[in-house]
Design a protein around this motif. Structure first.
Motif, PDB file in Angstrom:
ATOM      1  N   ILE A  25     119.013  25.786  24.553  1.00 36.31           N
ATOM      2  CA  ILE A  25     120.419  26.038  24.889  1.00 36.31           C
ATOM      3  C   ILE A  25     121.300  25.600  23.712  1.00 36.31           C
ATOM      4  CG2 ILE A  25     122.312  25.532  26.473  1.00 36.31           C
ATOM      5  CD1 ILE A  25     120.220  24.826  28.595  1.00 36.31           C
ATOM      6  N   PHE A  26     122.226  26.458  23.336  1.00 37.88           N
ATOM      7  CA  PHE A  26     123.190  26.139  22.278  1.00 37.88           C
ATOM      8  C   PHE A  26     124.552  25.904  22.921  1.00 37.88           C
ATOM      9  CE2 PHE A  26     119.824  28.544  20.312  1.00 37.88           C
ATOM     10  CZ  PHE A  26     119.596  27.870  19.108  1.00 37.88           C
ATOM     11  N   VAL A  27     125.129  24.719  22.658  1.00 39.53           N
ATOM     12  CA  VAL A  27     126.424  24.337  23.220  1.00 39.53           C
ATOM     13  C   VAL A  27     127.378  24.097  22.049  1.00 39.53           C
ATOM     14  CG1 VAL A  27     127.656  22.757  24.737  1.00 39.53           C
ATOM     15  CG2 VAL A  27     125.221  23.235  25.145  1.00 39.53           C
ATOM     16  N   LEU A  28     128.434  24.907  21.963  1.00 39.80           N
ATOM     17  CA  LEU A  28     129.329  24.861  20.801  1.00 39.80           C
ATOM     18  C   LEU A  28     130.763  24.548  21.233  1.00 39.80           C
ATOM     19  CD1 LEU A  28     129.829  25.319  17.784  1.00 39.80           C
ATOM     20  CD2 LEU A  28     130.013  27.782  18.260  1.00 39.80           C
ATOM     21  N   ASP A  29     131.311  23.541  20.615  1.00 38.83           N
ATOM     22  CA  ASP A  29     132.699  23.121  20.854  1.00 38.83           C
ATOM     23  C   ASP A  29     133.654  24.187  20.296  1.00 38.83           C
ATOM     24  OD1 ASP A  29     135.182  21.848  20.878  1.00 38.83           O
ATOM     25  OD2 ASP A  29     134.399  19.925  20.191  1.00 38.83           O
ATOM     26  N   ASN A  30     134.620  24.631  21.128  1.00 41.14           N
ATOM     27  CA  ASN A  30     135.650  25.563  20.654  1.00 41.14           C
ATOM     28  C   ASN A  30     137.051  25.063  21.007  1.00 41.14           C
ATOM     29  OD1 ASN A  30     135.383  26.130  23.447  1.00 41.14           O
ATOM     30  ND2 ASN A  30     136.129  28.244  23.169  1.00 41.14           N
ATOM     31  N   ASN A  68     135.560  23.549  25.770  1.00 38.85           N
ATOM     32  CA  ASN A  68     136.746  22.806  25.328  1.00 38.85           C
ATOM     33  C   ASN A  68     137.182  21.985  26.531  1.00 38.85           C
ATOM     34  OD1 ASN A  68     138.185  24.905  26.832  1.00 38.85           O
ATOM     35  ND2 ASN A  68     138.154  26.122  24.944  1.00 38.85           N
ATOM     36  N   SER A  69     138.347  22.232  27.073  1.00 42.27           N
ATOM     37  CA  SER A  69     138.700  21.552  28.324  1.00 42.27           C
ATOM     38  C   SER A  69     138.008  22.197  29.510  1.00 42.27           C
ATOM     39  CB  SER A  69     140.219  21.571  28.528  1.00 42.27           C
ATOM     40  OG  SER A  69     140.709  22.894  28.406  1.00 42.27           O
ATOM     41  N   GLN A  70     137.447  23.408  29.280  1.00 44.66           N
ATOM     42  CA  GLN A  70     136.676  24.123  30.300  1.00 44.66           C
ATOM     43  C   GLN A  70     135.418  24.717  29.650  1.00 44.66           C
ATOM     44  OE1 GLN A  70     137.369  24.346  33.567  1.00 44.66           O
ATOM     45  NE2 GLN A  70     139.275  23.162  33.348  1.00 44.66           N
ATOM     46  N   PRO A  71     134.303  24.770  30.369  1.00 42.83           N
ATOM     47  CA  PRO A  71     133.104  25.410  29.819  1.00 42.83           C
ATOM     48  C   PRO A  71     133.196  26.928  29.936  1.00 42.83           C
ATOM     49  CG  PRO A  71     132.644  24.548  32.006  1.00 42.83           C
ATOM     50  CD  PRO A  71     134.046  24.142  31.686  1.00 42.83           C
ATOM     51  N   THR A  72     132.575  27.623  28.984  1.00 45.49           N
ATOM     52  CA  THR A  72     132.522  29.085  29.002  1.00 45.49           C
ATOM     53  C   THR A  72     131.093  29.534  28.744  1.00 45.49           C
ATOM     54  OG1 THR A  72     134.778  29.281  28.139  1.00 45.49           O
ATOM     55  CG2 THR A  72     133.349  31.217  27.917  1.00 45.49           C
ATOM     56  N   LEU A  73     130.540  30.305  29.651  1.00 41.91           N
ATOM     57  CA  LEU A  73     129.176  30.819  29.485  1.00 41.91           C
ATOM     58  C   LEU A  73     129.179  32.028  28.549  1.00 41.91           C
ATOM     59  CD1 LEU A  73     126.156  30.833  30.362  1.00 41.91           C
ATOM     60  CD2 LEU A  73     126.836  32.368  32.222  1.00 41.91           C
ATOM     61  N   LEU A  74     128.305  32.009  27.549  1.00 43.50           N
ATOM     62  CA  LEU A  74     128.135  33.159  26.667  1.00 43.50           C
ATOM     63  C   LEU A  74     126.918  33.987  27.068  1.00 43.50           C
ATOM     64  CD1 LEU A  74     128.860  31.650  23.111  1.00 43.50           C
ATOM     65  CD2 LEU A  74     130.364  33.070  24.519  1.00 43.50           C
ATOM     66  N   TYR A 129     121.029  22.021  21.780  1.00 43.98           N
ATOM     67  CA  TYR A 129     121.804  21.706  20.578  1.00 43.98           C
ATOM     68  C   TYR A 129     123.269  21.584  20.992  1.00 43.98           C
ATOM     69  CZ  TYR A 129     117.784  22.897  17.632  1.00 43.98           C
ATOM     70  OH  TYR A 129     116.554  22.925  17.020  1.00 43.98           O
ATOM     71  N   PHE A 130     123.824  20.394  20.813  1.00 44.11           N
ATOM     72  CA  PHE A 130     125.194  20.108  21.256  1.00 44.11           C
ATOM     73  C   PHE A 130     126.044  19.839  20.017  1.00 44.11           C
ATOM     74  CE2 PHE A 130     128.685  18.200  23.467  1.00 44.11           C
ATOM     75  CZ  PHE A 130     128.621  18.692  24.766  1.00 44.11           C
ATOM     76  N   ILE A 131     126.996  20.738  19.743  1.00 42.24           N
ATOM     77  CA  ILE A 131     127.765  20.678  18.489  1.00 42.24           C
ATOM     78  C   ILE A 131     129.243  20.467  18.805  1.00 42.24           C
ATOM     79  CG2 ILE A 131     128.330  21.942  16.370  1.00 42.24           C
ATOM     80  CD1 ILE A 131     125.748  23.624  16.957  1.00 42.24           C
ATOM     81  N   THR A 132     129.830  19.395  18.249  1.00 37.89           N
ATOM     82  CA  THR A 132     131.221  19.062  18.554  1.00 37.89           C
ATOM     83  C   THR A 132     131.921  18.468  17.338  1.00 37.89           C
ATOM     84  OG1 THR A 132     132.655  17.829  20.063  1.00 37.89           O
ATOM     85  CG2 THR A 132     130.598  16.765  19.400  1.00 37.89           C
ATOM     86  N   VAL A 158     117.791  16.519  23.612  1.00 36.38           N
ATOM     87  CA  VAL A 158     119.119  16.919  23.158  1.00 36.38           C
ATOM     88  C   VAL A 158     119.339  16.480  21.714  1.00 36.38           C
ATOM     89  CG1 VAL A 158     121.585  16.895  23.661  1.00 36.38           C
ATOM     90  CG2 VAL A 158     119.936  16.574  25.529  1.00 36.38           C
ATOM     91  N   VAL A 159     119.731  17.442  20.886  1.00 39.35           N
ATOM     92  CA  VAL A 159     120.134  17.171  19.506  1.00 39.35           C
ATOM     93  C   VAL A 159     121.649  17.265  19.451  1.00 39.35           C
ATOM     94  CG1 VAL A 159     120.063  17.980  17.116  1.00 39.35           C
ATOM     95  CG2 VAL A 159     118.003  18.079  18.528  1.00 39.35           C
ATOM     96  N   SER A 160     122.331  16.200  19.044  1.00 41.54           N
ATOM     97  CA  SER A 160     123.796  16.242  18.945  1.00 41.54           C
ATOM     98  C   SER A 160     124.202  16.280  17.476  1.00 41.54           C
ATOM     99  CB  SER A 160     124.435  15.035  19.654  1.00 41.54           C
ATOM    100  OG  SER A 160     124.029  13.822  19.065  1.00 41.54           O
ATOM    101  N   ILE A 161     125.151  17.166  17.183  1.00 41.49           N
ATOM    102  CA  ILE A 161     125.636  17.345  15.813  1.00 41.49           C
ATOM    103  C   ILE A 161     127.146  17.122  15.823  1.00 41.49           C
ATOM    104  CG2 ILE A 161     125.823  18.930  13.859  1.00 41.49           C
ATOM    105  CD1 ILE A 161     123.406  20.441  15.037  1.00 41.49           C
ATOM    106  N   GLY A 162     127.598  16.076  15.138  1.00 40.49           N
ATOM    107  CA  GLY A 162     129.021  15.747  15.072  1.00 40.49           C
ATOM    108  C   GLY A 162     129.597  16.131  13.724  1.00 40.49           C
ATOM    109  N   ILE A 163     130.766  16.754  13.762  1.00 42.98           N
ATOM    110  CA  ILE A 163     131.396  17.243  12.533  1.00 42.98           C
ATOM    111  C   ILE A 163     132.772  16.605  12.373  1.00 42.98           C
ATOM    112  CG2 ILE A 163     131.999  19.317  11.211  1.00 42.98           C
ATOM    113  CD1 ILE A 163     130.334  20.863  13.442  1.00 42.98           C
TER     114      ILE A 163
END
Length: 257
Positions: A25-30, A68-74, A129-132, A158-163
């Motif tokens: 699963i890919f989780v991307l912060d927007n 973001n403040s709400q999840p969105t399924l892609l 993959y959790f990217i934020t 879970v792999v977390s990637i902070g930017i």
């Protein structure tokens, strides 16, 4: 006489086997703090991660979501790479985005929606993959409860990637399975091929497997027996000698052996 000999030899070979998790699963912060250009860099990074995987019925199945403040399924889980890539590319980050960050809500959505058989999850090991680019704006208790629920799912890694320096290292460690699965980079431009290689390898396990083979060889040898014979000859005024025989001659000679 022919003699046949068979010899057998046993050889053991150590083979390195690489095993990787196949439900991903890919989780991307927007959220609004990212901006259009930086989001496009993150989007391209995730695109390259997905594109590097081998999809198929018995291979990788992947799902993707934004938050973001709400999840969105892609995309729900799919074994079709193009389906997941198209879902990722179909999203356009709005220039007027002012949404906040609710990491706990995103994780709860992931557990309650994606980690379900109805979403194509096969059960067992799953890699996330959790990217934020920042920290949650929720109470810490919400994030703690959500991460506990996530890690309670058996087989979850879970792999977390902070930017950027706006991320919270403690939160990234709370989200990730272990500190070795936490990655932090200073800018979105640091989402490079090198980082891609590292995060793809992180959840894979390499182990040694023994392979045994038996080889047989056959050889033949022959022996020959040689015999000699005695002969008697009669000659007139002539003496003849052969191997293993004796002759003597007179006017009338008799040879014996």
């Amino acid at each position: 006489t022919t003699t046949t000999t068979t010899q057998s030899s046993i050889a053991t070979t150590q083979v390195q086997v690489k095993s990787c998790i196949k439900d991903i699963i890919f989780v991307l912060d927007n959220s609004g703090s990212i901006g259009v250009e930086n989001f496009q860099l993150a989007q391209s990074f995730v695109y390259d991660l997905i594109n590097a995987l081998e999809f198929g019925p018995e291979e990788v199945h992947a799902a993707a979501m934004l938050f973001n403040s709400q999840p969105t399924l892609l995309s729900l889980f799919s074994d079709n790479k193009a389906t997941v890539l198209n879902a990722l590319q179909s999203y356009t980050y709005p220039a007027s985005n002012t949404a906040g960050t609710a990491t706990g809500a995103a994780i709860n959505f992931l557990v309650n929606t994606l980690l379900q058989p109805s979403s194509g999850y096969r059960g067992g090991e799953v890699l996330i993959y959790f990217i934020t680019d920042g920290m949650t704006q929720e109470p810490q208790s919400v994030l703690l409860s959500a991460t506990n629920n996530l890690h309670a799912v058996v087989g979850t890694k879970v792999v977390s990637i902070g930017i950027t320096n706006a991320v919270n290292a403690a939160e990234l460690n709370l989200i990730a399975t272990s500190p070795s699965f936490v990655y932090m980079v200073e800018t979105f431009a640091d989402l490079t091929q090198v980082l891609q290689t590292e995060v793809l390898a992180a959840p894979c396990v390499t182990y040694s497997s023994s392979s045994t083979s038996t080889t047989s060889s056959t050889s033949s040898s022959s022996s020959t027996s040689t015999s000699s014979s005695s002969s008697t000859s009669f000659s007139s005024s002539t003496s003849t000698s052969t191997s293993s025989s004796t002759s003597s001659s007179t006017s009338s000679s008799t040879s014996s052996s």
